[in-house]
Design a protein around this motif. Structure first.
Motif, PDB file in Angstrom:
ATOM      1  N   LYS A  57      -1.768 -17.262   6.646  1.00 26.54           N
ATOM      2  CA  LYS A  57      -1.900 -18.724   6.577  1.00 26.54           C
ATOM      3  C   LYS A  57      -0.733 -19.354   5.839  1.00 26.54           C
ATOM      4  N   HIS A  58      -0.237 -18.674   4.805  1.00 22.35           N
ATOM      5  CA  HIS A  58       0.831 -19.250   3.976  1.00 22.35           C
ATOM      6  C   HIS A  58       2.205 -18.630   4.265  1.00 22.35           C
ATOM      7  N   GLY A  59       2.314 -17.831   5.332  1.00 26.07           N
ATOM      8  CA  GLY A  59       3.601 -17.268   5.711  1.00 26.07           C
ATOM      9  C   GLY A  59       4.143 -16.236   4.744  1.00 26.07           C
ATOM     10  N   VAL A  60       3.242 -15.460   4.141  1.00 25.84           N
ATOM     11  CA  VAL A  60       3.621 -14.464   3.135  1.00 25.84           C
ATOM     12  C   VAL A  60       3.483 -13.067   3.734  1.00 25.84           C
ATOM     13  N   LEU A  61       4.449 -12.204   3.484  1.00 27.18           N
ATOM     14  CA  LEU A  61       4.392 -10.820   3.925  1.00 27.18           C
ATOM     15  C   LEU A  61       3.457 -10.053   2.985  1.00 27.18           C
ATOM     16  N   PHE A  62       2.516  -9.291   3.553  1.00 28.68           N
ATOM     17  CA  PHE A  62       1.479  -8.619   2.768  1.00 28.68           C
ATOM     18  C   PHE A  62       1.735  -7.114   2.744  1.00 28.68           C
ATOM     19  N   TYR A  63       2.122  -6.603   1.548  1.00 31.76           N
ATOM     20  CA  TYR A  63       2.294  -5.169   1.329  1.00 31.76           C
ATOM     21  C   TYR A  63       1.194  -4.669   0.407  1.00 31.76           C
ATOM     22  N   THR A  64       0.648  -3.473   0.716  1.00 27.17           N
ATOM     23  CA  THR A  64      -0.328  -2.875  -0.188  1.00 27.17           C
ATOM     24  C   THR A  64      -0.040  -1.395  -0.405  1.00 27.17           C
ATOM     25  N   ASP A  65      -0.264  -0.959  -1.623  1.00 29.27           N
ATOM     26  CA  ASP A  65      -0.142   0.444  -2.016  1.00 29.27           C
ATOM     27  C   ASP A  65      -1.529   1.069  -1.916  1.00 29.27           C
ATOM     28  N   ALA A  66      -1.704   1.971  -0.941  1.00 28.68           N
ATOM     29  CA  ALA A  66      -3.001   2.625  -0.723  1.00 28.68           C
ATOM     30  C   ALA A  66      -2.944   4.098  -1.101  1.00 28.68           C
ATOM     31  N   THR A  67      -2.063   4.442  -2.033  1.00 31.51           N
ATOM     32  CA  THR A  67      -1.879   5.835  -2.429  1.00 31.51           C
ATOM     33  C   THR A  67      -3.195   6.507  -2.786  1.00 31.51           C
ATOM     34  N   ALA A  68      -3.985   5.865  -3.634  1.00 31.30           N
ATOM     35  CA  ALA A  68      -5.188   6.490  -4.176  1.00 31.30           C
ATOM     36  C   ALA A  68      -6.414   6.301  -3.306  1.00 31.30           C
ATOM     37  N   SER A  69      -6.336   5.433  -2.321  1.00 26.72           N
ATOM     38  CA  SER A  69      -7.540   5.031  -1.588  1.00 26.72           C
ATOM     39  C   SER A  69      -7.585   5.486  -0.143  1.00 26.72           C
ATOM     40  N   LEU A  70      -6.430   5.646   0.510  1.00 26.03           N
ATOM     41  CA  LEU A  70      -6.413   5.934   1.941  1.00 26.03           C
ATOM     42  C   LEU A  70      -7.117   7.250   2.246  1.00 26.03           C
ATOM     43  N   GLY A  71      -8.017   7.211   3.204  1.00 24.79           N
ATOM     44  CA  GLY A  71      -8.745   8.398   3.629  1.00 24.79           C
ATOM     45  C   GLY A  71     -10.115   8.522   3.001  1.00 24.79           C
ATOM     46  N   LEU A  99     -10.107  15.009  12.896  1.00 24.22           N
ATOM     47  CA  LEU A  99     -10.996  15.999  13.514  1.00 24.22           C
ATOM     48  C   LEU A  99     -12.421  15.863  12.972  1.00 24.22           C
ATOM     49  N   GLU A 100     -12.532  15.681  11.654  1.00 19.66           N
ATOM     50  CA  GLU A 100     -13.852  15.447  11.059  1.00 19.66           C
ATOM     51  C   GLU A 100     -14.382  14.073  11.439  1.00 19.66           C
ATOM     52  N   GLY A 101     -13.489  13.126  11.631  1.00 19.74           N
ATOM     53  CA  GLY A 101     -13.856  11.741  11.942  1.00 19.74           C
ATOM     54  C   GLY A 101     -13.573  10.858  10.743  1.00 19.74           C
ATOM     55  N   ARG A 102     -12.779   9.818  10.962  1.00 18.88           N
ATOM     56  CA  ARG A 102     -12.362   8.970   9.838  1.00 18.88           C
ATOM     57  C   ARG A 102     -13.559   8.401   9.102  1.00 18.88           C
ATOM     58  N   ASP A 103     -14.526   7.879   9.821  1.00 20.78           N
ATOM     59  CA  ASP A 103     -15.704   7.298   9.173  1.00 20.78           C
ATOM     60  C   ASP A 103     -16.518   8.362   8.453  1.00 20.78           C
ATOM     61  N   ALA A 104     -16.585   9.565   9.046  1.00 28.97           N
ATOM     62  CA  ALA A 104     -17.337  10.651   8.412  1.00 28.97           C
ATOM     63  C   ALA A 104     -16.677  11.081   7.109  1.00 28.97           C
ATOM     64  N   VAL A 105     -15.342  11.099   7.075  1.00 28.52           N
ATOM     65  CA  VAL A 105     -14.626  11.480   5.853  1.00 28.52           C
ATOM     66  C   VAL A 105     -14.844  10.429   4.766  1.00 28.52           C
ATOM     67  N   ILE A 106     -14.780   9.160   5.147  1.00 28.58           N
ATOM     68  CA  ILE A 106     -15.036   8.092   4.170  1.00 28.58           C
ATOM     69  C   ILE A 106     -16.450   8.197   3.637  1.00 28.58           C
ATOM     70  N   GLU A 107     -17.415   8.485   4.504  1.00 30.04           N
ATOM     71  CA  GLU A 107     -18.802   8.634   4.066  1.00 30.04           C
ATOM     72  C   GLU A 107     -18.954   9.851   3.154  1.00 30.04           C
ATOM     73  N   ARG A 108     -18.248  10.932   3.455  1.00 33.61           N
ATOM     74  CA  ARG A 108     -18.303  12.111   2.577  1.00 33.61           C
ATOM     75  C   ARG A 108     -17.774  11.757   1.190  1.00 33.61           C
ATOM     76  N   HIS A 109     -16.693  10.982   1.136  1.00 34.18           N
ATOM     77  CA  HIS A 109     -16.174  10.539  -0.163  1.00 34.18           C
ATOM     78  C   HIS A 109     -17.155   9.603  -0.862  1.00 34.18           C
ATOM     79  N   ARG A 110     -17.779   8.713  -0.101  1.00 34.80           N
ATOM     80  CA  ARG A 110     -18.743   7.797  -0.703  1.00 34.80           C
ATOM     81  C   ARG A 110     -19.908   8.560  -1.324  1.00 34.80           C
ATOM     82  N   LEU A 111     -20.410   9.562  -0.593  1.00 34.29           N
ATOM     83  CA  LEU A 111     -21.553  10.320  -1.071  1.00 34.29           C
ATOM     84  C   LEU A 111     -21.185  11.164  -2.287  1.00 34.29           C
TER      85      LEU A 111
END
Length: 410
Positions: free
Chosen positions: A165-179, A283-295
């Motif tokens: 909306k404001h014409g800003v480039l959005f960068y994020t560091d997902a080092t600790a969170s991705l997967g 192979l495990e499934g992205r959503d399944a891996v996230i759920e395994r981490h959540r649990l």
């Protein structure tokens, strides 16, 4: 005469800190595969496979999806130094140690850096970020998703639309969170994101996945470049040039692209590792891996609470894969961590800055986001706490974690 040491023989460790973690066995096996030349058809095919796999990990159709040779910080630096021109305004919302890191790297890129801060253990409402964007008028918003120093997970789903909306480039560091936590690069409007293998992706440090939107690629491509000592654009000002050869994303994109222009020699064994990390996850499934981490994270949270330990920060916004617990009064934090490592072979972490010596950080990520690792860690932690005089419920941690797994699977 020089004494020659024997072959490398690390001790057995269960790495339950904030990272690095114990790698998936198949990732370690992949790293022992034979080397090939950097333009061998097998090598270039493996690079293309790795790109496609990480599009699935990031949830993106971005063509510019690849890995940077180097630790997660190499990915951060490549993104920021290639996207930022000297004098650009950069806004960094800081809610932990790694927000300060983004600000430092942006300053080294000669940006005009503006920060907003919130208390460690909290995250930013999107309204606060938007107010700062309106006030600062930045070119780039640089925002950590999951900051392991505080264990907080900054919601990103509404940030991308605000930046657009404001014409800003959005960068994020997902080092600790991705997967281990939700990440939707395209759906959330993320322009650039980087990560590392050594957290939820279950590999060693040394390779940094990155994805760039078409908009970000356009910015990268607009930067003048120097190749073989010759300026491609004689009219370019000094500010147009990326002040690094190794981290110049324009050159790296040409190396990974169909032209395969020589830039550096790809770190072959780390490429194999990065490919296998993504392959195992999909192979495990992205959503399944996230759920395994959540649990696993919910079980560890219940377990430390079952031992009577207080959790630091806003638990409703913590990452799935790491929890920070207050060190009980009278327990020497570093000595207890050392005992856990020496007697049980289990590593947990301390923290940075105002939290150093105040909290332990316990991770449940990648290969170690599993029930036996959670229960073993809690049982060992209980024994160590008792040794240092803490009054903890007998079996309280293991019992609470087991109940959390039972409920989570119901």
């Amino acid at each position: 005469m020089t004494l020659i040491p024997g072959p490398i023989d690390p001790p057995a460790r269960l790495l339950m800190g904030p990272g690095p973690i114990s790698a998936y066995p198949s990732v370690l096996r992949a790293m022992s595969a034979p080397l090939v030349g950097q333009y061998d058809p097998f090598m270039t095919a493996t690079m293309a496979e790795t790109q496609q796999l990480y599009r699935g990990v990031w949830s993106t159709a971005n063509d510019a999806t690849l890995v940077i040779d180097g630790t997660s910080r190499a990915g951060i630096e490549a993104a920021l130094i290639s996207l930022i021109r000297p004098g650009d305004r950069v806004l960094v919302p800081v809610f932990g140690r790694f927000g300060h890191l983004l600000a430092e790297i942006a300053e080294r890129a000669m940006a005009e850096v503006h920060t907003i801060e919130t208390a460690w253990g909290q995250v930013f409402p999107v309204s606060v970020i938007e107010e700062a964007i309106v006030r600062v008028k930045p070119t780039v918003l640089a925002l950590v998703q999951g900051d392991t120093s505080t264990t907080m997970n900054q919601p990103l789903d509404e940030v991308g639309p605000v930046c657009a909306k404001h014409g800003v480039l959005f960068y994020t560091d997902a080092t600790a969170s991705l997967g281990g936590n939700a990440f939707e690069a395209d759906e959330w409007g993320v322009d650039a994101a980087t990560a590392g293998l050594q957290k939820c992706l279950g590999g060693p440090s040394g390779s940094a996945p990155i994805t760039l939107s078409d908009r970000a690629v356009e910015v990268v491509r607009s930067r003048a470049r120097i190749e073989a000592g010759i300026r491609e654009d004689g009219d370019a000002s000094a500010d147009d040039f990326v002040r690094s050869n190794y981290f110049d994303l324009g050159m790296i994109l040409d190396y990974w692209g169909p032209r395969r222009l020589n830039h550096h020699t790809e770190a072959t064994s780390m490429l194999y590792a990065a490919r296998e990390c993504a392959r195992v996850l999909l192979l495990e499934g992205r959503d399944a891996v996230i759920e395994r981490h959540r649990l696993a994270g919910a079980a560890m949270l219940a377990g430390v609470q079952g031992l009577g330990l207080e959790v630091f920060g806003d638990a409703s916004h913590k990452m799935n894969n790491v929890v920070a617990v207050e060190i009980p009064a009278g327990v020497p934090g570093d000595a207890a961590r050392a005992a856990l490592l020496e007697d049980f072979g289990i590593e947990i972490g301390t923290s940075f800055g105002p939290l150093h010596g105040r909290v332990w950080r316990i991770g449940t990520m990648g290969y170690n986001a599993r029930e036996d690792a959670v229960l073993t860690t809690l049982a060992a932690l209980e024994a160590v706490l008792r040794r240092f005089g803490a009054a903890v419920p007998a079996g309280g941690g293991v019992e609470a974690a087991t109940d959390a797994y039972r409920v989570g699977r119901a």
